[in-house]
Design a protein around this motif. Structure first.
Motif, PDB file in Angstrom:
ATOM      1  N   SER A  62       2.285 -11.521  -9.653  1.00 35.96           N
ATOM      2  CA  SER A  62       2.047 -12.362  -8.581  1.00 35.96           C
ATOM      3  C   SER A  62       3.177 -12.925  -8.104  1.00 35.96           C
ATOM      4  N   ILE A  63       3.422 -13.368  -6.951  1.00 39.13           N
ATOM      5  CA  ILE A  63       4.704 -13.943  -6.575  1.00 39.13           C
ATOM      6  C   ILE A  63       4.766 -15.268  -7.170  1.00 39.13           C
ATOM      7  N   LEU A  64       5.938 -15.559  -7.761  1.00 42.12           N
ATOM      8  CA  LEU A  64       6.111 -16.876  -8.251  1.00 42.12           C
ATOM      9  C   LEU A  64       6.243 -18.024  -7.124  1.00 42.12           C
ATOM     10  N   LEU A 124      -5.674  -1.014 -10.014  1.00 44.00           N
ATOM     11  CA  LEU A 124      -4.354  -1.652 -10.608  1.00 44.00           C
ATOM     12  C   LEU A 124      -4.503  -2.793 -11.178  1.00 44.00           C
ATOM     13  N   ILE A 125      -3.830  -3.144 -12.281  1.00 44.30           N
ATOM     14  CA  ILE A 125      -3.529  -4.489 -12.967  1.00 44.30           C
ATOM     15  C   ILE A 125      -2.843  -5.460 -12.207  1.00 44.30           C
ATOM     16  N   TRP A 126      -3.279  -6.481 -11.933  1.00 44.75           N
ATOM     17  CA  TRP A 126      -2.540  -7.532 -11.187  1.00 44.75           C
ATOM     18  C   TRP A 126      -2.416  -8.715 -12.127  1.00 44.75           C
ATOM     19  N   ILE A 127      -0.990  -8.990 -12.222  1.00 42.16           N
ATOM     20  CA  ILE A 127      -0.705 -10.155 -13.483  1.00 42.16           C
ATOM     21  C   ILE A 127      -0.414 -11.446 -12.784  1.00 42.16           C
ATOM     22  N   ASN A 128      -1.153 -12.418 -13.110  1.00 44.56           N
ATOM     23  CA  ASN A 128      -0.860 -13.657 -12.614  1.00 44.56           C
ATOM     24  C   ASN A 128      -0.138 -14.509 -13.631  1.00 44.56           C
ATOM     25  N   LEU A 129       1.174 -14.735 -13.084  1.00 42.25           N
ATOM     26  CA  LEU A 129       2.208 -15.288 -13.675  1.00 42.25           C
ATOM     27  C   LEU A 129       2.229 -16.982 -13.638  1.00 42.25           C
ATOM     28  N   HIS A 130       1.500 -17.471 -12.456  1.00 40.48           N
ATOM     29  CA  HIS A 130       1.610 -18.859 -12.264  1.00 40.48           C
ATOM     30  C   HIS A 130       1.152 -19.851 -13.208  1.00 40.48           C
ATOM     31  N   PRO A 131       0.105 -19.316 -14.304  1.00 42.11           N
ATOM     32  CA  PRO A 131       0.031 -20.124 -15.366  1.00 42.11           C
ATOM     33  C   PRO A 131       1.097 -20.842 -16.197  1.00 42.11           C
ATOM     34  N   LEU A 132       2.320 -19.656 -16.039  1.00 44.48           N
ATOM     35  CA  LEU A 132       3.421 -19.647 -17.043  1.00 44.48           C
ATOM     36  C   LEU A 132       4.370 -20.757 -16.302  1.00 44.48           C
ATOM     37  N   VAL A 133       4.262 -20.880 -14.913  1.00 45.28           N
ATOM     38  CA  VAL A 133       5.216 -21.529 -14.540  1.00 45.28           C
ATOM     39  C   VAL A 133       4.887 -22.707 -13.363  1.00 45.28           C
ATOM     40  N   ALA A 134       3.753 -22.838 -13.124  1.00 45.76           N
ATOM     41  CA  ALA A 134       3.318 -23.493 -11.927  1.00 45.76           C
ATOM     42  C   ALA A 134       2.695 -25.068 -12.493  1.00 45.76           C
ATOM     43  N   LYS A 157      -3.376 -13.695  -2.912  1.00 45.76           N
ATOM     44  CA  LYS A 157      -4.711 -13.407  -2.818  1.00 45.76           C
ATOM     45  C   LYS A 157      -5.180 -12.091  -2.387  1.00 45.76           C
ATOM     46  N   ARG A 158      -3.933 -11.566  -1.552  1.00 48.03           N
ATOM     47  CA  ARG A 158      -4.363 -10.329  -0.880  1.00 48.03           C
ATOM     48  C   ARG A 158      -3.721  -9.179  -1.781  1.00 48.03           C
ATOM     49  N   THR A 159      -2.719  -9.655  -2.415  1.00 46.61           N
ATOM     50  CA  THR A 159      -2.300  -8.723  -3.284  1.00 46.61           C
ATOM     51  C   THR A 159      -3.082  -8.267  -4.673  1.00 46.61           C
ATOM     52  N   LYS A 160      -3.936  -9.313  -5.136  1.00 43.16           N
ATOM     53  CA  LYS A 160      -4.873  -9.481  -6.145  1.00 43.16           C
ATOM     54  C   LYS A 160      -6.079  -8.591  -5.681  1.00 43.16           C
ATOM     55  N   GLU A 161      -6.376  -8.761  -4.538  1.00 43.90           N
ATOM     56  CA  GLU A 161      -7.437  -7.869  -3.840  1.00 43.90           C
ATOM     57  C   GLU A 161      -7.180  -6.211  -3.709  1.00 43.90           C
ATOM     58  N   LEU A 162      -5.697  -6.129  -3.297  1.00 44.56           N
ATOM     59  CA  LEU A 162      -5.328  -4.860  -3.230  1.00 44.56           C
ATOM     60  C   LEU A 162      -5.297  -4.150  -4.403  1.00 44.56           C
ATOM     61  N   ALA A 163      -4.862  -5.009  -5.530  1.00 40.73           N
ATOM     62  CA  ALA A 163      -4.910  -4.302  -6.917  1.00 40.73           C
ATOM     63  C   ALA A 163      -6.085  -3.843  -7.400  1.00 40.73           C
ATOM     64  N   ALA A 164      -7.034  -4.573  -7.016  1.00 40.76           N
ATOM     65  CA  ALA A 164      -8.544  -4.386  -7.475  1.00 40.76           C
ATOM     66  C   ALA A 164      -8.979  -3.150  -6.849  1.00 40.76           C
ATOM     67  N   ALA A 165      -8.910  -2.925  -5.574  1.00 42.09           N
ATOM     68  CA  ALA A 165      -9.090  -1.850  -4.828  1.00 42.09           C
ATOM     69  C   ALA A 165      -8.533  -0.522  -5.173  1.00 42.09           C
ATOM     70  N   GLU A 166      -7.256  -0.908  -5.717  1.00 39.37           N
ATOM     71  CA  GLU A 166      -6.397   0.382  -6.020  1.00 39.37           C
ATOM     72  C   GLU A 166      -6.735   0.734  -7.790  1.00 39.37           C
ATOM     73  N   LYS A 185       0.658  -1.240  -0.076  1.00 42.64           N
ATOM     74  CA  LYS A 185      -0.097   0.074   0.101  1.00 42.64           C
ATOM     75  C   LYS A 185       0.970   1.172   0.151  1.00 42.64           C
ATOM     76  N   ARG A 186       1.854   1.166   0.649  1.00 40.88           N
ATOM     77  CA  ARG A 186       2.663   2.567   0.784  1.00 40.88           C
ATOM     78  C   ARG A 186       3.451   2.575  -0.262  1.00 40.88           C
ATOM     79  N   ILE A 187       3.991   1.717  -1.242  1.00 38.84           N
ATOM     80  CA  ILE A 187       4.481   1.469  -2.247  1.00 38.84           C
ATOM     81  C   ILE A 187       3.617   2.032  -3.331  1.00 38.84           C
ATOM     82  N   ILE A 188       2.426   1.661  -3.430  1.00 38.75           N
ATOM     83  CA  ILE A 188       1.403   2.248  -4.245  1.00 38.75           C
ATOM     84  C   ILE A 188       1.048   3.656  -4.119  1.00 38.75           C
ATOM     85  N   THR A 189       0.884   3.977  -2.810  1.00 37.78           N
ATOM     86  CA  THR A 189       0.613   5.500  -2.625  1.00 37.78           C
ATOM     87  C   THR A 189       1.491   6.447  -2.969  1.00 37.78           C
ATOM     88  N   ARG A 190       2.903   6.070  -2.934  1.00 35.60           N
ATOM     89  CA  ARG A 190       4.060   6.967  -3.316  1.00 35.60           C
ATOM     90  C   ARG A 190       4.179   6.803  -4.670  1.00 35.60           C
TER      91      ARG A 190
END
Length: 245
Positions: free
Chosen positions: A163-165, A200-210, A189-198, A144-149
């Motif tokens: 997303s965290i890998l 912002l676009i949340w990029i899910n990288l899991h399908p690429l590497v999981a 899960k939490r950063t995705k919710e935060l991005a939606a609230a702010e 949140k502090r990063i986004i605000t700045r």
């Protein structure tokens, strides 16, 4: 108002009585404190980031050529290992990854990033916070502090939260990475919710590497956490296919 005269004898008696009253109050007060349960000390938070590599990288960043309105990849070793200019064939992309960094470290060096008024920032940070078992609430608050700045100091910058890998715990040798997968899931899960609230676009990288079990595919890593160089090409192609770059 009547001023009452106190004789020396009366003064001595009154002073003695007053002292006894204060002393008895202190004793009662101490007894009350003794019966009050003492709060447990707060757990220490290991937020350290200012190691030698961090210092060397930030010094290099300060002294290097500053592009105008660059595209910035910002994060830890996962980001640092990417040859972003080459995989995108774009010389206006700069790498601001530092191995071992965490959300506190990103906050501490955000001035240098925002001074260039970047066109876009692709942020990926948090696995080192989790490995130290920092509370997820603390990590999200730092997001949140990063986004605000970013919004305040460089309002024309488009910030992407990646997303965290996942990790492959069976391949890792570090004890602090064991049983970390549920924490990765929760933080994403939490950063995705935060991005939606702010907004912002949340990029899910899991399908690429999981893999099917949700952990990092074995063939994409040598140590269970860092990516092989060719994976960055897949990553870059995905960002291009989604029109993020």
């Amino acid at each position: 108002m009547t001023i009452r005269h106190i004789s020396k004898n009366n003064y001595g008696k009154n002073l003695t009585a007053w002292c006894l009253l204060v002393l008895s109050g202190l004793l009662l007060s101490n007894d009350a404190f003794a019966q009050t349960p003492v709060s447990k000390p707060l757990a220490k938070i290991d937020s350290n980031y200012n190691h030698a590599h961090y210092q060397q990288r930030t010094e290099f960043f300060r002294k290097s050529h500053h592009f105008k309105h660059p595209i910035v990849f910002l994060g830890n070793s996962i980001t640092e290992h990417g040859e972003w200019q080459e995989v995108f064939d774009n010389h206006n992309i700069i790498n601001r990854g530092i191995g071992g960094d965490n959300t506190f470290g990103v906050l501490a060096r955000l001035d240098e990033v925002l001074a260039t008024k970047p066109r876009k920032i692709f942020l990926l940070i948090g696995i080192n916070d989790l490995s130290r078992r920092l509370p997820i609430d603390v990590i999200v608050n730092n997001y949140k502090r990063i986004i605000t700045r970013v919004k305040r100091e460089s309002p024309k910058t488009t910030l992407y939260i990646q997303s965290i890998l996942p990790v492959r715990e069976s391949m890792t040798t570090a004890s602090y990475l064991k049983n970390i997968s549920p924490l990765v899931t929760e933080l994403n899960k939490r950063t995705k919710e935060l991005a939606a609230a702010e907004h912002l676009i949340w990029i899910n990288l899991h399908p690429l590497v999981a893999a099917a079990d949700g952990q990092l595919r074995e063939e994409l890593s040598r140590d269970g956490i860092h990516l092989k160089p060719e994976v960055y090409i897949t990553w870059a192609n995905y960002l291009k296919s989604q029109k993020y770059l």
